[in-house]
Scaffold this active site. Sequence first.
Site, PDB file in Angstrom:
ATOM      1  N   LYS A   1     -24.335 -19.689 -27.156  1.00 11.87           N
ATOM      2  CA  LYS A   1     -25.483 -20.276 -27.878  1.00 11.87           C
ATOM      3  C   LYS A   1     -25.761 -19.453 -29.133  1.00 11.87           C
ATOM      4  CE  LYS A   1     -29.276 -22.339 -25.869  1.00 11.87           C
ATOM      5  NZ  LYS A   1     -29.119 -23.779 -25.977  1.00 11.87           N
TER       6      LYS A   1
HETATM    7  N1  PPE Z   1     -25.306 -28.179 -25.101  1.00 16.73           N
HETATM    8  C1  PPE Z   1     -25.938 -27.634 -26.161  1.00 16.73           C
HETATM    9  C2  PPE Z   1     -25.261 -27.638 -27.476  1.00 16.73           C
HETATM   10  C3  PPE Z   1     -27.209 -27.107 -25.977  1.00 16.73           C
HETATM   11  O1  PPE Z   1     -27.853 -26.570 -27.018  1.00 16.73           O
HETATM   12  C4  PPE Z   1     -27.825 -27.148 -24.708  1.00 16.73           C
HETATM   13  C5  PPE Z   1     -29.211 -26.599 -24.505  1.00 16.73           C
HETATM   14  C6  PPE Z   1     -27.112 -27.723 -23.630  1.00 16.73           C
HETATM   15  C7  PPE Z   1     -25.840 -28.214 -23.867  1.00 16.73           C
HETATM   16  C8  PPE Z   1     -27.658 -27.733 -22.229  1.00 16.73           C
HETATM   17  O2  PPE Z   1     -27.650 -26.442 -21.683  1.00 16.73           O
HETATM   18  P1  PPE Z   1     -28.699 -25.997 -20.571  1.00 16.73           P
HETATM   19  O3  PPE Z   1     -30.029 -25.952 -21.231  1.00 16.73           O
HETATM   20  O4  PPE Z   1     -28.220 -24.658 -20.111  1.00 16.73           O
HETATM   21  O5  PPE Z   1     -28.651 -27.023 -19.493  1.00 16.73           O
HETATM   22  N2  PPE Z   1     -30.063 -26.872 -25.578  1.00 16.73           N
HETATM   23  C9  PPE Z   1     -31.378 -26.270 -25.733  1.00 16.73           C
HETATM   24  C10 PPE Z   1     -31.893 -26.922 -27.002  1.00 16.73           C
HETATM   25  C11 PPE Z   1     -33.311 -26.777 -27.349  1.00 16.73           C
HETATM   26  C12 PPE Z   1     -33.616 -26.568 -28.815  1.00 16.73           C
HETATM   27  O6  PPE Z   1     -33.772 -27.575 -29.530  1.00 16.73           O
HETATM   28  O7  PPE Z   1     -33.737 -25.411 -29.229  1.00 16.73           O
HETATM   29  C13 PPE Z   1     -32.235 -26.509 -24.506  1.00 16.73           C
HETATM   30  O8  PPE Z   1     -32.109 -27.545 -23.838  1.00 16.73           O
HETATM   31  O9  PPE Z   1     -33.045 -25.639 -24.206  1.00 16.73           O
END
Ligand code: PPE
Length: 303
Positions: A156
């Site tokens: 991330k």
């Molecule tokens: N893919 C991406 C690119 C991504 O940023 C997230 C989380 C996910 C998949 C899902 O991952 P997880 O949260 O571990 O299930 N994205 C964050 C974006 C929030 C923001 O705008 O800042 C989140 O869901 O917290």
Amino acid sequence: MKSTEKIWVNGEFVDWKDARVHILSHALNYGTGIFEGLRVYPNSDGKAIFRLKDHMKRFLEGARVLAFDVPYTHEELCEAVKETVRVNGEVDYLKPCAFLGGEWVGLNPIGVPVTVSITAIHMGSYLGKDIQEKGAKLITSSWKRPWNMAAPAGAKVNGLYVTSCLAKMEAVKNGANEALMLNAQGNIAECSGENIFIYKRGKLYTPKTTDSILEGITRNSIMQLAEDRGYDMIETEVSRLEAYTADEVFMTGTAAEITPVTMIDHRPIGEGVPGKVTRELQEAFHEVVTGKDTRYADWLDHV
Ligand code: PPE
């Protein structure tokens, strides 16, 4: 954005308005940071953070990818996240960050000090309550997911989110709610901030971790819940065609939770309404995060 009380910065709480960085901070100019997103849910005995330990593990792994020297242990960070919830009261989302600060021009990140922060906010529904209930419209973006040859796609990293921002903007300007992003092979990777699942001929599929996705913690939780409910859950390549012709599609993410997808590139998915399996998993997830389904109590950290 509505401010909250205090932000944890390098081990101390500062007032929201005082949490500032210099205009020449390295991360602002070069995107050199990593972040996390966690949700806090009301439980019968107070509040619980969903999969805190896993999120902070991924945070430290991201820091390792960028070769950051984070001067806090996993345990200290988990405690700091909990404390940030306690001091801010009614919050539902947390954003820990580690980024290069300094006052400097030049790419070389070696020696630039790392700032670690934890912000708690009121997020509510990320994509909108209506979309979470009735389903989202997706458009395949012309912007591809960064892949492993170009970037640490699975971490991330702040700078990588420029692509996600461009994809999201493109989707919204084209009347959709979210962007579907492909990888270098032209297969589906994920959305701008969510992983994706399809349900077809009685089986669940999701792109595999080497397909330029972020290995989502919600994705992992849904895979586990689906398997425990007897579904065949397969991590594999997923093509655009397979998504168009799926019976159901849904997205997963900390912010978006479980959101049905009812349209991709102007083609209705299944009946064009949220499907049965999506609903079942959405409800199952809700029971887990609110502590009603005690079989997954390990995933909750009470604050
Ligand atoms: N893919 C991406 C690119 C991504 O940023 C997230 C989380 C996910 C998949 C899902 O991952 P997880 O949260 O571990 O299930 N994205 C964050 C974006 C929030 C923001 O705008 O800042 C989140 O869901 O917290």
